[in-house]
Motif scaffolding. Structure first.
Motif, PDB file in Angstrom:
ATOM      1  N   VAL A  18       0.810  -1.152   0.058  1.00  0.00           N
ATOM      2  CA  VAL A  18       0.001   0.021   0.203  1.00  0.00           C
ATOM      3  C   VAL A  18       0.739   1.080   0.052  1.00  0.00           C
ATOM      4  O   VAL A  18       0.583   2.267  -0.789  1.00  0.00           O
ATOM      5  N   VAL A  19       1.780   1.312   0.983  1.00  0.00           N
ATOM      6  CA  VAL A  19       2.752   2.472   0.755  1.00  0.00           C
ATOM      7  C   VAL A  19       3.592   2.843  -0.431  1.00  0.00           C
ATOM      8  O   VAL A  19       3.492   3.740  -0.982  1.00  0.00           O
ATOM      9  N   VAL A  20       3.904   1.587  -1.047  1.00  0.00           N
ATOM     10  CA  VAL A  20       4.449   1.798  -2.416  1.00  0.00           C
ATOM     11  C   VAL A  20       3.621   2.353  -3.528  1.00  0.00           C
ATOM     12  O   VAL A  20       4.004   3.184  -4.321  1.00  0.00           O
ATOM     13  N   PHE A  21       2.311   1.532  -3.434  1.00  0.00           N
ATOM     14  CA  PHE A  21       1.287   2.002  -4.425  1.00  0.00           C
ATOM     15  C   PHE A  21       0.982   3.541  -4.349  1.00  0.00           C
ATOM     16  O   PHE A  21       0.869   4.221  -5.086  1.00  0.00           O
ATOM     17  N   ASP A  22       0.717   3.966  -2.925  1.00  0.00           N
ATOM     18  CA  ASP A  22       0.483   5.498  -2.756  1.00  0.00           C
ATOM     19  C   ASP A  22       1.694   6.304  -3.367  1.00  0.00           C
ATOM     20  O   ASP A  22       1.118   7.174  -3.857  1.00  0.00           O
ATOM     21  N   ARG A  23       2.635   5.942  -3.443  1.00  0.00           N
ATOM     22  CA  ARG A  23       3.834   6.712  -3.814  1.00  0.00           C
ATOM     23  C   ARG A  23       3.969   6.731  -5.391  1.00  0.00           C
ATOM     24  O   ARG A  23       3.815   7.840  -6.159  1.00  0.00           O
ATOM     25  N   VAL A  24       3.745   5.638  -6.038  1.00  0.00           N
ATOM     26  CA  VAL A  24       3.917   5.320  -7.402  1.00  0.00           C
ATOM     27  C   VAL A  24       2.711   5.772  -8.143  1.00  0.00           C
ATOM     28  O   VAL A  24       2.739   6.610  -9.148  1.00  0.00           O
ATOM     29  N   MET A  25       1.490   5.678  -7.428  1.00  0.00           N
ATOM     30  CA  MET A  25       0.332   6.213  -8.054  1.00  0.00           C
ATOM     31  C   MET A  25      -0.080   7.603  -7.862  1.00  0.00           C
ATOM     32  O   MET A  25      -0.992   8.242  -8.090  1.00  0.00           O
ATOM     33  N   GLY A  26       0.527   8.097  -6.637  1.00  0.00           N
ATOM     34  CA  GLY A  26       0.143   9.600  -6.388  1.00  0.00           C
ATOM     35  C   GLY A  26      -0.787   9.616  -5.502  1.00  0.00           C
ATOM     36  O   GLY A  26      -1.508  10.591  -5.537  1.00  0.00           O
ATOM     37  N   TRP A  27      -1.333   8.635  -4.971  1.00  0.00           N
ATOM     38  CA  TRP A  27      -2.921   8.457  -4.242  1.00  0.00           C
ATOM     39  C   TRP A  27      -2.878   9.261  -3.034  1.00  0.00           C
ATOM     40  O   TRP A  27      -4.015   9.669  -2.584  1.00  0.00           O
ATOM     41  N   ARG A  28      -1.804   9.545  -2.310  1.00  0.00           N
ATOM     42  CA  ARG A  28      -1.794  10.332  -1.294  1.00  0.00           C
ATOM     43  C   ARG A  28      -2.474  11.973  -1.564  1.00  0.00           C
ATOM     44  O   ARG A  28      -3.156  12.494  -0.648  1.00  0.00           O
ATOM     45  N   ARG A  29      -1.857  12.234  -2.788  1.00  0.00           N
ATOM     46  CA  ARG A  29      -2.354  13.565  -3.238  1.00  0.00           C
ATOM     47  C   ARG A  29      -3.708  13.546  -4.149  1.00  0.00           C
ATOM     48  O   ARG A  29      -4.472  14.536  -4.007  1.00  0.00           O
ATOM     49  N   ASN A  30      -3.867  12.645  -4.815  1.00  0.00           N
ATOM     50  CA  ASN A  30      -4.864  12.487  -5.849  1.00  0.00           C
ATOM     51  C   ASN A  30      -5.935  11.635  -5.550  1.00  0.00           C
ATOM     52  O   ASN A  30      -6.733  11.707  -6.503  1.00  0.00           O
TER      53      ASN A  30
END
Length: 374
Positions: free
Chosen positions: A38-50
Motif C-alpha cells: 500500500v505504501v509503495v502504491f501510494d507513492r507510485v500512483m500519487g494516491w496520497r495527493r490525488n
C-alpha cells in the motif's frame, strides 16, 4: 524511513518473483506484505495527493461484505482496495474479482518469461473468473470469503467503460453481474451470516488527475429472497452506485461547452462568462460535489480549459476561449482512444445518467447563450 523500508521489502519480493519466473526457487507470497505494498502504491500512483475518500461512515470495518463499484480504469481494484484500507487503517484486507483473460491481449508486454501479470495480480489478491464461461469452482472462493467474515470487491458492470459512461455493456452482455447470487449462496442455511453489499463509485477529474471513491449505505439481501428479488436488487444496486458519482468542474464545463457547440452559438466565449455559467449549474445541484468545485472554482476551471486545449478542442487566450465546433461534436470510436480523442464528451458521459445534473447544465448553457446575445 517507513517508506524506504516498504520499498526495500517490496523490491526484494519482486526480485524473488522474477527469479522464480526463471525457474529458480518457489513463488513468493505478496499478500503478507500488503501494508508495505500500500505504501509503495501510494507513492507510485500519487494516491496520497490525488485519491480522496468520501462516505467513510458507510464503509464496514469488519464482517462479510461485497464492495460493488463502477469500472473505468485498469487500476480500479487497487484504488478501491486503497480507499477501504485507508478507512480501516489496514485492519480489513479485501480481495477483488477480476476476469482471467484481462491481460491476454497484450501478450508481448504482460506475458513473458520474466512476467505474467495475470499471475502477479493473483498474488496481489485477485480471484479470477472466466467472464463468458464462469465455473462453479471459480465462484466458491468468493462464497467462502463471505462465510469466513471476509470481503471482496467486484464490478457488476463487468467491463471497463471506455467512453466514460457509468456502465457500458459490450460483447453481448446486457445486464449486471450477479452480486446477489454470491451473497445468497453465502447466506444459504446460515442465518448468522448477513452480508453487507456496499455500493461505491470512483469518479475521475481528468483535468486535475484526481479521483474520489464515494461509499454509499450498505444494502442487504433477505435470506429468503427468491431469484426475482435477487435480480431486482442487482439492478437497484447499479442505480445506487450511479448516484454516488461526484460532480466536478470538468464535467460541468464540458457539458456547457458541448451544448454551446451543438446549438451553434458563438464560437468565442469569455472565461468569466463560462465561470459564471459553471457557478450557476453547481448552485442548482443538491448532491455530492467535488469540494474544490465550490471552494477553489476558478483554478479548477483554468485547469479544465488547459486540458481541453491540449486535446485541441478549444483555443485558449488570456480571457477567452474559441471552440473548435467540429472537433467538440465529433464522435470517436468507442474504444480505448475515446477519452484522449474527445475528453469533452468523455467528461459529459460520466454524468449523463444523472437527470438533475443534465438539467442544471442545460439551464446554465441557456443562460450563457442569452448573455452572449446581449
Amino acid at each position: 524511513m517507513r517508506e524506504i523500508k516498504a520499498f526495500i521489502i517490496v523490491a526484494w519480493r519482486l526480485l524473488r518473483y522474477f527469479v522464480y519466473r526463471l525457474g529458480i526457487g518457489k513463488c513468493p507470497e505478496l499478500l503478507d506484505v500488503y501494508p508495505e505494498l500500500v505504501v509503495v502504491f501510494d507513492r507510485v500512483m500519487g494516491w496520497r495527493r490525488n485519491l480522496r475518500v468520501a462516505g467513510v461512515e458507510h464503509c464496514p470495518k469488519n464482517g462479510p461484505a461485497v464492495f460493488s463499484g463502477n469500472h473505468y480504469a485498469k487500476e480500479d481494484p487497487f484504488a478501491g482496495y486503497r480507499a477501504i484500507h485507508r478507512i480501516c487503517d489496514g485492519a480489513y484486507p479485501v480481495r477483488y474479482m477480476m476476469r482471467d483473460d484481462f491481460f491476454a491481449a497484450g501478450a508481448s508486454i504482460f506475458k513473458s518469461r520474466l512476467l505474467d501479470v495475470d499471475e502477479l495480480v493473483r498474488l496481489l489478491g485477485a480471484l479470477q473468473i472466466s467472464r463468458d464461461r464462469v465455473q462453479l469452482t471459480q465462484l466458491k472462493p468468493f462464497i467462502a470469503l463471505l462465510r469466513e467474515q471476509a470481503a471482496f470487491i467486484m464490478y457488476p458492470g463487468r467491463s471497463r467503460s471506455r467512453t466514460g459512461m457509468f456502465v457500458e455493456y459490450r460483447d453481448g452482455i446486457d445486464e449486471p453481474g450477479g452480486v446477489t447470487f454470491l451473497v445468497a449462496q453465502a447466506q444459504r442455511n446460515r442465518p448468522e451470516v448477513n452480508v453487507a453489499i456496499v455500493p461505491f463509485a470512483r469518479t475521475s477529474n481528468m483535468a486535475t488527475k484526481s479521483s474520489v471513491v464515494v461509499f454509499g449505505p450498505p444494502v442487504y439481501l433477505p435470506h429468503d429472497a427468491d431469484r426475482t428479488v435477487q435480480r431486482d436488487l442487482d439492478f437497484r444496486l447499479i442505480e445506487l452506485m450511479g448516484d454516488l458519482v461526484e460532480v466536478n468542474i470538468t464535467q460541468i464545463a464540458a457539458g456547457i461547452l458541448y451544448l454551446h457547440c451543438l446549438h451553434q452559438r458563438g464560437e468565442s466565449i469569455a472565461i468569466d462568462a463560462l465561470d459564471s455559467a459553471v457557478s450557476d449549474a453547481l448552485s442548482l445541484l443538491k448532491r455530492q460535489i467535488d469540494p474544490a468545485a465550490v471552494g477553489d472554482r476558478r483554478p479548477q476551471l483554468e485547469a479544465t480549459l488547459d486540458y481541453f486545449a491540449k486535446a485541441h478542442l478549444i483555443l485558449r487566450r488570456s480571457d477567452s476561449i474559441t471552440l473548435l465546433r467540429e472537433k467538440v461534436l465529433a464522435s470517436p470510436p468507442p474504444d480505448t482512444t475515446y477519452r484522449s480523442a474527445n475528453p469533452i464528451k468523455y467528461a459529459i458521459n460520466q454524468v449523463l445518467h444523472l437527470p438533475d445534473v443534465i438539467d442544471a447544465v442545460e439551464a446554465a448553457a441557456l443562460t450563457l447563450a442569452e448573455r452572449h446575445l446581449q
